[in-house]
Structures are given as C-alpha cells and as structure tokens.
Design a protein around this motif. Structure first.
Motif, short mmCIF file in Angstrom:
data_model
loop_
_atom_site.label_atom_id
_atom_site.label_comp_id
_atom_site.label_asym_id
_atom_site.label_seq_id
_atom_site.Cartn_x
_atom_site.Cartn_y
_atom_site.Cartn_z
N PHE A 709 0.90 -1.16 -0.10
CA PHE A 709 -0.01 0.14 0.01
C PHE A 709 0.94 1.38 0.05
N PHE A 740 -6.83 5.66 0.60
CA PHE A 740 -8.16 5.40 1.70
C PHE A 740 -9.06 4.19 1.22
N ASP A 741 -9.61 3.70 2.27
CA ASP A 741 -10.47 2.57 1.94
C ASP A 741 -12.00 3.23 1.58
N ALA A 742 -12.92 2.22 1.17
CA ALA A 742 -14.25 2.85 0.56
C ALA A 742 -15.21 3.75 1.77
N GLN A 743 -14.74 3.72 3.03
CA GLN A 743 -15.27 4.73 4.07
C GLN A 743 -14.29 5.59 4.07
N ARG A 745 -11.43 5.90 5.19
CA ARG A 745 -10.41 5.80 6.29
C ARG A 745 -8.86 5.78 5.51
N ILE A 747 -5.32 4.42 4.66
CA ILE A 747 -4.65 3.18 4.71
C ILE A 747 -3.12 3.32 4.71
N ARG A 765 -14.07 11.73 2.65
CA ARG A 765 -15.24 11.21 3.30
C ARG A 765 -16.39 12.34 2.74
#
Length: 783
Positions: A709, A740-743, A745, A747, A765
C-alpha cells in the motif's frame, strides 16, 4: 586497446571487501577477494591483490609481463560523502545566495520526525561575491574583485584548501566564474571547482551542490590515487590507471573527479550484467545486486538508462549516473519482531559485528534466516570466521537465537510459532521490499516487469532470486559464473566515456535546427579533445548525440536521439505516452539540453568459454526448508557444472563467492559460457496453497500489505511530480498522496507533506458522502 600478452586487473574496492578479477597474460581469468582494510598485512588491498597474482605467476615459472591497465571502482569518495570526511571547502556564490543550499528544496525525508536532523553541509564557509549576470547571459553588475584575493588568502591560511565557485547564471555566461577561479589559483588554493566546467546546466541549487561535492571529494580521490601509486611502486607500474565513473564509463586517473565517483562500483555491476547477459540472447534485463548492507536494482532494455539528477547522502548531484535504485535490504539487514509485525532493516549489522552466524555476537539478520533454513549450507561456506579466521558459520548460535525469538512470538500471539516459520516470514518481508524496488524502476519507465529477465549478482542475490521472481511473476533468472564479483568483472568490459552537456531552453522548431547543430558540433569537439588526451585513436571513437525535451511549463525531461525536429518530437511523444499513459496536450516542445556522449572502445566483449568439467551430477546432499517442511536436496558445485547440465529445483548451487538456491518449480541450465539460466517450470503447489484458507492477519501479511500500500502511494507521487507544471509541486514537493478505503479511512500515506493529511481524510469522506462514484471516475476538489 589491449596489448596481447599483458596483464589487466579489474578491481572493485568496496567498504568491506575488495574484489579483484585478473586477466592474465595467457588470457585466463582468475579472481581474488581481500578485506579492504587490513593494516597488519598490507597497505592497500588493490595493490596486494595485484602483487599476489604476479607472485603466483612467477612462482609457476612464467615469464614476466607488463601491466597494460588497472581498472578500478572505489567507494572512497562515497564513504567520504556519507561520513562527511571530505576536504575542507569554501563555497563562493553571488551575493544574496549564501543560504541557498541550506534552504534547498524544503522537502522532508522523514515527515513525522519531531527532531529534524538535517545533513551536515559540505562547505565550511560561504563567501558572497558582488556580481550579477542575468538569465540571458548579460552582465548586470560587474564583478567586484577588490577584496576577493584577501578573502581567499584568509581562508587558505585557516587551512581551507578547496573552493567551489557557483555564480548566478554562470552556466549561461562563465566570464565572472573564470575570473574568480583565476584569483583562487593566485591565492594558492589547491582545488578549484567551477560550476560551468563541472556541469553547465540550469538550476542554481543543484548546480551549486554538484560543484560543491566535486570540490569536497576530488582531493580525497587524488589522495587515494597517490597512496595507491605508492603501494604499487614496489609491485608494478601500469601503462594506464583508470577509474570507473558513476555513468558507467572509464576515465584515466588524472581526469577522475569527485562528482563522477559516488556510484563507481554499482555502475560497473550494471555494465558487467549488460555486456554478458545480452550475449546470452536476453533482451530486457533487471539488475538485482544484493550485498551485505543494501540491494541495488537497475533496468536495461536496449540502452543504458542514466539519470542526471540524483541524491546521495543528502546531497543533490546533477551529473550523469547509472539509474540505480538502492534499498536498505541486504544480507546484513537486522530482523526485528515489533508491534505484531516482522521488520527487516533498515538497520544493518554491517561488517562488524555482522550477522549472528559470523561469531561476533551480532544480531539476527537476513543471512541468519538463510542459514537456519539451509539456503546457505554451512559446510560449503568459506571457513573465515572466529578469532583465527578459520572457523565456519555458527549454525548453533543462529538456532539458539531463533528459538528465543520463537518463544517471544508464540507467547505474544498465543499459538506455537516455529523458528523455521519465523525465518520464512522474515524472508518473505525482505523479498517484498526487493520486489517493490524493482516495481518502482519499471513502473517509472512504463514497463511491465514480467517482460524482463532477473539478473542476479552480488554475494547474496542468488539466495533470493527465485522468491523475488515469484512475487513479480518473472519467468527467467540469469546468473553469471562470476556473479559474486560481477562489479569488478564489469570494469574490464567497460569503455572510456566522456560526456558534455549544455542547457539550451529553446523551442523545438525547424528554424532552430541550425543553431542546435552548431552547439552539437562544439560539444563534439570538446569530447574528441578529451578522448585524444586519453590516447584514444580516432578509429576507436564512437559518438552519440541526444536532446533533452520537455513540455512547456514542465521540468520533466526525456532524452531522444538528436535529429530533425519532427523525428525528435515523435520520439518524445511516444516515450511520454508509454510512461504516463496520456498525451502531453502541448502544441510545441522545448529543447532543454543537448548531450554528447563519446566512447573510446576498449575491447570487444570476450566472455570466455568455460572448460568442460567432467561432472554432470550433484556433488553432495543437504537439507533445505521449503514450503513449510524440510527437504533433502542436491548440492551442486558451480565450477563443476558442465555446459548443458540441468539442475531442477529444489536444489542448491555452491560457489566461491556466493550461493544460489533453485526453488521448487524452477529449473536451471548452463550454457557454453557457464551462465546459469533459471526458468519457471510450474508454480509450487504447496507454496501457492499455503495460507489460502486462512484469513487471520499474521505478522507477515501485515508487513507485506503495509509495504504494498505504501508503494502505491509513493508511485502516485512519482507520477504527479514528473508531470506537474507547478513549481511548488515539482521542486518544493508541496503535495501529498495517500490511499483510503471505501469509507474514507486512511490506509497509507507516502512521505510527502504531512500538513495535508488531516484535511485529506475529511475531504475524501465528504466526496464519498456527496457523490455517487462509478469505476474509473475521478473527482477534482479545490476547497
């Protein structure tokens, strides 16, 4: 050209070992390896290696022969730069720019460090000079010489013997720099480096840093050359003493400069790889040079790739260098279990104490993991350890230390974890770091790594070759019979090389062709004069000309063969599209630089055919831990492998300067030159299925995905910086890239500007909450 019946010595003087490849008068090649520092036995390792070879020759009753050439690579200047042990140096700049190098580019290598420690400057004092030349080369303020001589005599009396002169726009009009240099010589300063002679290119900071490094390091090189001459005086007097430059070309000792020396050894390794592997029919090569402290990776697909901008030990150098990416993952990289993860490096055990197996109370390292797993067979490793230098690797100590680590990991995780699985886990993490380094150099070029052959050399490369190739999906691995000393061997396969560059900054149009051609002829003349000074006859000279082109507003330069404007533009656009996957959108291009490279041909490639050994079967048996279990595997001796011999994995090949492990699913074949070509036969089912049902995070997966990542975020930054039109982005590095992840947040974030990271997550977000995103969509937010 080589005189027949004479000696040649090709030497790579490293920080720990000095490798010597000897071309004897009868054409036979020998090798030797000595400690670089051994004051009790000899003054200079290179001279000692030469002495030993000549003594062996005369002891065998052979007639005396002249030494045609000594060709060397050395880390003397590199170590002086790393340890800040160069000459006492003053920097002379245009008034108002005394702090320019201290300010630099404002990037922060360690973005989260609370105590920022900047690299120590190379200069001891800065002298500002009243003068000014503008960007077009016109004198705006005449040079004030009134107090300059007194100032230079003052610093000379203080013990400063070296000066670097870099005046504003001195690359465009050198008249003021020439006057200042003449005054410096009059003042009695022994080393005077001038920016328009060192590298006459635009960009004040990098030009000044390069000139400063040249002034700082050249006296160190000159001192070493003098001491080498004294050590050689009782052994031989070579017809030519030559040194390898960072660009991969040789130069006579008298013309060897500090700015060209910092990648001397690794550059020769790339030459050795290319000049031998391509004669085995390989078209695209990845160099994988793994030593004790670090791993160097490089790429070749028809031509040597060089960079004009590099950063070594906190110093930006603007000089032609082989494009080599170095990571802190070598045989001596220290293994640590911390925060539930397996960490490999960046700290190294070095040569002293070295790995735990070296009998000097060292920590566990990558080498020790290989020892535990049987990938380094102790019984076939040189007995050079212990108090008297006659003991083998300490397998028992390695076993004890891994057993202690096993207890710690098992207690923390609440399950039994064996020493072997821990060692395998550390090697997996190390392999991922090396694979990411290779991905980095191929992605930057716009290439698919699976199209390349992995060329392994250095003492530790063969132990990890199959693992690295498996991670990258590569199909072929190539290993030379002299892989352990390939950098020294590359000295003998290199040519004399001279390069001249000049900033142009002109629009690429048909009307500019005559002016560009005139400049090229001037640079060719300078190159030919330099080759003539090095006694290269006209029939052995080869000249190539490139133009560095860029998009208006961008500073990313791509080199293309010099020719008609239309063909240069077409070459640039094709290369740009391949690297970045898009067109430039520019109506015209800018010629940023002209580069002339002149080569003095030393010798044609002559990798000798190997003598056919009698043995085509394995010489011994050993145990190797592979895919979760111990296996009995054959051990072959490299010097007994006959042409045509086939070695199916799993197997171990032992040799004088390294060990090669052929893992399951791979098979090696020896060609007529003794080159070992290892090719993928099948995927090892056990390795492929291992852990496929287990979704519980473990220390290996955590660290591997952490690195993957992070690699994605770093590559985003590389492309952004390369294609940016903004000065803030491309020079101050004022940007941040994160994943970032799908929410929304976080990574991973690359080591860019930390000030952006707090607001970036909120921005992501917000976009997710207010936008419906489909595959391939991109959002631009300016808030």
């Amino acid at each position: 050209m080589i005189s027949s019946g004479a000696w040649q010595f090709w030497i790579d003087r490293g920080g720990t070992f000095t490798d010597v490849v000897i071309l004897r008068p009868d054409g036979v090649i020998e090798t030797d390896k000595l400690l670089s520092e051994n004051a009790e036995r000899y003054d200079d390792a290179a001279a000692e290696g030469i002495r030993r070879a000549i003594v062996r020759w005369s002891s065998a009753g052979k007639p005396a022969a002249a030494v045609e050439a000594i060709k060397m690579g050395t880390t003397v200047a590199t170590n002086a730069l790393l340890e800040r042990r160069g000459a006492r140096t003053a920097l002379l700049v245009t008034r108002g720019f005394a702090d320019a190098l201290a300010i630099g580019y404002q990037n922060r290598p360690d973005i989260f460090a609370l105590n920022i420690v900047k690299p120590a400057p190379l200069y001891e004092q800065v002298i500002e000079i009243d003068e000014r030349i503008d960007a077009s080369g016109e004198v705006q303020l005449p040079l004030d010489e009134s107090n300059l001589l007194a100032e230079l005599r003052r610093i000379r009396d203080q013990g400063i013997s070296s000066v670097a002169i870099c005046l504003m726009h001195g690359y465009r009009n050198p008249v003021h720099e020439q006057h200042v240099a003449a005054i410096a010589h009059t003042a009695g300063l022994t080393q005077v480096s001038v920016s328009h002679e060192v590298e006459a290119l635009i960009r004040f900071v990098s030009r000044a840093e390069t000139t400063l490094a040249d002034a700082y390091l050249t006296p160190v090189l000159n001192n070493y050359i003098e001491s080498l001459g004294r050590a050689l005086s009782s052994v031989t007097k070579p017809r030519r003493l030559m040194f390898m430059q960072s660009s991969g070309g040789l130069v006579l000792a008298g013309q060897f400069r500090g700015k060209d020396s910092v990648l001397s050894g690794p550059a020769a390794g790339v030459v050795g790889m290319v000049e031998t592997a391509r004669h085995s029919g390989l078209k695209r090569l990845i160099g994988f040079d793994m030593g004790g402290t670090s791993t160097d990776v490089s790429a070749w697909s028809g031509e040597y790739e060089r960079s004009n901008d590099s950063e070594i030990a906190g110093v930006r150098l603007r000089a032609p260098m082989m494009k080599i990416h170095t990571i802190a993952a070598g045989g001596g990289s220290i293994l640590e279990y911390r925060d539930g993860r397996y960490r490999v490096g960046p700290r190294s055990a070095g040569a002293n104490p070295g790995p735990a197996a070296y009998r000097r109370d060292g920590p566990l390292t990558v080498t020790d993991a290989n020892v535990l797993l049987g990938r380094i067979p102790v019984s076939h490793f040189p007995r050079v350890f212990g108090v008297n230098g006659d003991e083998s690797l300490d397998h028992a100590r390695v076993t004890r230390q891994f057993a202690e680590l096993s207890k710690q990991v098992s207690a923390e995780r609440g399950v039994t974890v064996t020493s072997e699985s821990i060692a395998e886990g550390f090697l997996t993490v190390a392999t991922e770091a090396m694979a990411n380094a290779i991905r980095k150099i191929t992605i930057e070029r716009g290439d698919d790594v699976r199209d390349f052959a992995l060329c392994c050399f250095g003492g530790a490369g063969g132990q990890h070759a199959c693992h690295v190739a498996d991670v990258l999906g590569m199909q072929q691995i190539w290993i030379h019979p002299l892989a352990g000393v390939l950098s020294a061997y590359g000295m003998g396969l290199s040519n004399i090389r001279v390069e001249r560059q000049q900033s142009v900054e002109a629009s690429l149009t048909g009307s500019s062709s005559a002016e560009l051609a005139s400049r090229v002829e001037m640079l060719k003349k300078q190159c030919n004069e330099s080759l003539a000074e090095q006694n290269v006859a006209a029939e052995f000279r080869r000249i190539t000309v490139n133009a560095g082109l860029r998009v208006p507003g961008s500073e990313y330069v791509l080199n293309v063969p010099f020719g008609p404007a239309e063909s240069m533009a077409a070459d640039f656009l094709a290369d740009y599209r391949r690297r970045f996957g898009t067109d430039t959108g520019a109506e015209h291009l800018v010629v940023a630089t002209l580069q002339v490279e002149a080569t003095g041909i030393e010798r044609e490639f002559n990798d000798p055919l190997i003598e056919t050994p009698k043995v085509k079967t394995a010489s011994d048996r050993g145990k190797l831990f592979s895919s979760g279990s111990w296996r009995e595997v054959p051990i072959w001796y490299r010097n007994r492998l006959a042409p045509g011999a086939i070695v199916d994995g799993p197997a171990i090949i032992a040799e004088d300067h390294g060990t090669t492990v052929i893992d399951a699913g791979w098979s090696g074949t020896v060609n007529r030159y003794g080159h070992l070509l290892i090719e993928r036969q099948q995927t090892d089912a056990a390795a492929q299925s291992k852990g496929s049902e287990d979704t519980t995070p473990d220390p290996v997966r955590l660290e591997v995905f952490n690195r993957l990542f992070m690699h994605i975020a770093e590559q985003m930054g590389t492309v952004l910086q390369s294609t940016a039109l903004s000065v803030n982005i491309r020079e101050r590095l004022d940007f941040s890239c994160a994943l970032f992840d799908a929410q929304g947040r976080l990574i991973s974030n690359a080591p860019h500007m930390p000030v952006h990271l707090g607001s970036m997550g909120e921005s992501v977000r917000s976009v997710i909450a207010n936008t419906s995103l489909a595959s391939g969509d991109a959002i631009m937010l300016n808030s």
